[in-house]
Design an enzyme around this catalytic site. Structure first.
Site, PDB file in Angstrom:
ATOM      1  N   GLU A  27       0.841  -1.211   0.000  1.00 12.24           N
ATOM      2  CA  GLU A  27       0.000   0.000   0.000  1.00 12.24           C
ATOM      3  C   GLU A  27       0.872   1.255   0.000  1.00 12.24           C
ATOM      4  OE1 GLU A  27      -1.238   1.998   3.417  1.00 12.24           O
ATOM      5  OE2 GLU A  27      -1.125   0.235   4.722  1.00 12.24           O
ATOM      6  N   LYS A  88      -5.534  10.715   0.403  1.00 10.81           N
ATOM      7  CA  LYS A  88      -5.662   9.388   1.000  1.00 10.81           C
ATOM      8  C   LYS A  88      -6.824   8.705   0.290  1.00 10.81           C
ATOM      9  CE  LYS A  88      -6.943   7.235   5.339  1.00 10.81           C
ATOM     10  NZ  LYS A  88      -7.220   7.479   6.760  1.00 10.81           N
ATOM     11  N   VAL A 108      -5.337   0.192   2.847  1.00 14.94           N
ATOM     12  CA  VAL A 108      -5.416  -1.268   2.702  1.00 14.94           C
ATOM     13  C   VAL A 108      -6.565  -1.632   1.765  1.00 14.94           C
ATOM     14  CG1 VAL A 108      -5.964  -3.411   3.956  1.00 14.94           C
ATOM     15  CG2 VAL A 108      -4.342  -1.756   4.936  1.00 14.94           C
ATOM     16  N   ASP A 140     -17.266   5.298  13.324  1.00 16.09           N
ATOM     17  CA  ASP A 140     -16.066   5.225  12.488  1.00 16.09           C
ATOM     18  C   ASP A 140     -15.558   3.791  12.401  1.00 16.09           C
ATOM     19  OD1 ASP A 140     -13.696   5.543  11.132  1.00 16.09           O
ATOM     20  OD2 ASP A 140     -13.044   7.291  12.275  1.00 16.09           O
ATOM     21  N   SER A 142     -13.372   1.501   9.634  1.00 15.32           N
ATOM     22  CA  SER A 142     -12.600   1.608   8.384  1.00 15.32           C
ATOM     23  C   SER A 142     -13.183   0.753   7.268  1.00 15.32           C
ATOM     24  CB  SER A 142     -11.154   1.179   8.645  1.00 15.32           C
ATOM     25  OG  SER A 142     -10.454   1.133   7.413  1.00 15.32           O
ATOM     26  N   ALA A 143     -13.136   1.302   6.063  1.00 13.93           N
ATOM     27  CA  ALA A 143     -13.567   0.543   4.875  1.00 13.93           C
ATOM     28  C   ALA A 143     -12.652  -0.661   4.626  1.00 13.93           C
ATOM     29  CB  ALA A 143     -13.583   1.457   3.658  1.00 13.93           C
ATOM     30  N   ASP A 144     -11.503  -0.708   5.296  1.00 19.14           N
ATOM     31  CA  ASP A 144     -10.617  -1.883   5.168  1.00 19.14           C
ATOM     32  C   ASP A 144     -11.357  -3.162   5.550  1.00 19.14           C
ATOM     33  OD1 ASP A 144      -8.631  -0.055   4.623  1.00 19.14           O
ATOM     34  OD2 ASP A 144      -7.478  -0.428   6.459  1.00 19.14           O
ATOM     35  N   LYS A 161      -3.678  -1.675  15.539  1.00 14.19           N
ATOM     36  CA  LYS A 161      -3.086  -0.734  16.486  1.00 14.19           C
ATOM     37  C   LYS A 161      -4.101  -0.366  17.567  1.00 14.19           C
ATOM     38  CE  LYS A 161      -0.108   2.029  14.640  1.00 14.19           C
ATOM     39  NZ  LYS A 161       0.329   3.099  13.748  1.00 14.19           N
TER      40      LYS A 161
HETATM   41  N1  PSU Z   1      -2.635   1.835  10.569  1.00 14.72           N
HETATM   42  C1  PSU Z   1      -1.311   2.060  10.718  1.00 14.72           C
HETATM   43  N2  PSU Z   1      -0.645   2.748   9.750  1.00 14.72           N
HETATM   44  C2  PSU Z   1      -1.288   3.191   8.625  1.00 14.72           C
HETATM   45  C3  PSU Z   1      -2.683   2.933   8.481  1.00 14.72           C
HETATM   46  C4  PSU Z   1      -3.314   2.238   9.474  1.00 14.72           C
HETATM   47  O1  PSU Z   1      -0.732   1.667  11.710  1.00 14.72           O
HETATM   48  O2  PSU Z   1      -0.639   3.814   7.776  1.00 14.72           O
HETATM   49  C5  PSU Z   1      -3.371   3.363   7.231  1.00 14.72           C
HETATM   50  C6  PSU Z   1      -3.583   2.162   6.298  1.00 14.72           C
HETATM   51  O3  PSU Z   1      -3.377   2.580   4.960  1.00 14.72           O
HETATM   52  C7  PSU Z   1      -5.039   1.832   6.510  1.00 14.72           C
HETATM   53  C8  PSU Z   1      -5.619   3.201   6.710  1.00 14.72           C
HETATM   54  O4  PSU Z   1      -5.636   1.145   5.428  1.00 14.72           O
HETATM   55  O5  PSU Z   1      -4.680   3.870   7.520  1.00 14.72           O
HETATM   56  C9  PSU Z   1      -6.976   3.163   7.360  1.00 14.72           C
HETATM   57  O6  PSU Z   1      -7.539   4.438   7.332  1.00 14.72           O
HETATM   58  P1  PSU Z   1      -9.083   4.621   7.733  1.00 14.72           P
HETATM   59  O7  PSU Z   1      -9.150   4.261   9.184  1.00 14.72           O
HETATM   60  O8  PSU Z   1      -9.385   6.059   7.471  1.00 14.72           O
HETATM   61  O9  PSU Z   1      -9.872   3.691   6.858  1.00 14.72           O
HETATM   62 MN    MN Z   2     -12.540   5.945   9.335  1.00 13.93          MN
END
Ligand code: PSU
Ligand code: MN
Length: 307
Positions: A27, A88, A108, A140, A142-144, A161
């Site tokens: 990524e 992003k 991701v 909130d 994540s779309a992951d 994390k």
């Molecule tokens: N967690 C980390 N480092 C990162 C990310 C998550 O420890 O860089 C990044 C990854 O690219 C992950 C994204 O897919 O943050 C998730 O963002 P969001 O929660 O906005 O979906």
């Molecule tokens: Mn989010």
């Protein structure tokens, strides 16, 4: 999502895919929004090198000038690391950034989409996004996680994390039918530390175990991804109390400042680096390297099974 007129596969990646050489997707949000410059550039270059050392080809993913890149050039890596006008990019941003001819660093979710377009089965990252703490107020998630539910790519990470709610993240993955493996034991790792206190569904002891599961899952025609939690090496793991305090403070500051949505994760990551005086960055780099090595080994084992 299949290949399309907006995507370029790097010639080296294309050749590898055509000849059955293992490929590992990477990524780029971790580069543009997850780490400071210039350590991010060093990290991304090292990741590509480590994948090669295991006998696989790296495919760093991004959108550059409105083109999907599956495998990037050294110039692209510079653009991503300097992050001057790099969005992003998660699933919902894909069409907009391409339509505008912009640059985007893949989360991701977006990296999994691009890997799948090209037929890449294994992907390495640091940590995935998940269910945020206080989700009952913020909603909130994540779309992951949704991507893991639907896109058939194996995601190698160092766990979730603790800026997130790890327990709820694992519950969500269970609901979505995503197999979660941990390396070495069933202890699911917590990114900077080796044990989150939560259990993965299964333990895998070597790369071959993961590859075997991927092989069977594909034969069964099961949709969705697989999540592999690879604990950070003992020598690079952080003190639980130190990192716990930094994370709690960062989460509290985000709340006070009203930071939310896609800015939430980058803000928390940056504050944790500042609050630990840069110690967390060193750990972060090392765990990503370990994930790249493991992902490449999994891809190598999987390629053997396809013979
Ligand atoms: N967690 C980390 N480092 C990162 C990310 C998550 O420890 O860089 C990044 C990854 O690219 C992950 C994204 O897919 O943050 C998730 O963002 P969001 O929660 O906005 O979906
Ligand atoms: Mn989010």
């Amino acid at each position: 999502m299949k290949m399309n007129e907006f995507a370029d596969i790097h010639p080296e990646v294309r050749e590898a895919l055509a000849s059955g050489t293992p490929v590992v997707a990477l990524e780029s949000t971790i580069i543009s929004h997850g780490m400071p410059y210039p350590q991010n550039l060093t990290t991304s270059r090292n990741c590509e090198r480590l994948v090669r050392e295991q006998g696989a080809v790296p495919a760093t993913t991004a959108v550059i000038n409105g083109r999907i890149k599956i495998g990037v050039t050294p110039e692209d890596l510079n653009i991503l690391a300097e992050a001057k006008s790099v969005a992003k990019l998660s699933r919902r941003d894909m069409a907009a950034v391409i339509a505008n001819g912009g640059n985007g660093a893949t989360t991701v979710a977006a990296a999994m989409m691009m890997a799948d377009m090209a037929g890449i089965k294994v992907f390495a990252t640091g940590g995935i996004g998940g269910v945020h703490r206080g989700v009952e107020h913020s909603w909130d998630i994540s779309a992951d996680l949704q991507e893991l539910a639907s896109t058939p790519v194996c995601v190698v990470c160092a766990g979730v994390k603790s800026i997130l709610d790890i327990g709820k993240t694992l519950e969500y993955l269970e609901t979505m039918g995503v197999p979660v493996l941990a390396m070495g034991s069933r202890n699911f790792p917590a990114f900077f530390t080796r044990n989150s206190g939560f259990k993965a569904d299964y333990a895998a002891h070597e790369a071959k175990d993961v590859a075997r599961l991927l092989f069977v899952k594909e034969k069964l025609g099961l949709r969705g991804g697989v999540l592999v939690g690879n604990p950070i090496a003992e020598e690079y793991a952080m003190d639980e109390a130190v990192i716990g305090e930094a994370v709690n403070r960062a989460v509290q500051e985000a709340e006070e400042k009203g930071i939310h949505g896609k800015d939430s994760t980058p803000f928390l990551l940056q504050r944790v680096v500042e609050l630990t005086g840069g110690d967390s960055l060193k750990s972060n780099m090392e765990l990503v390297y370990s994930n790249c090595r493991l992902a490449a080994k999994i891809a190598v084992e999987l390629a053997k099974m396809k013979d």
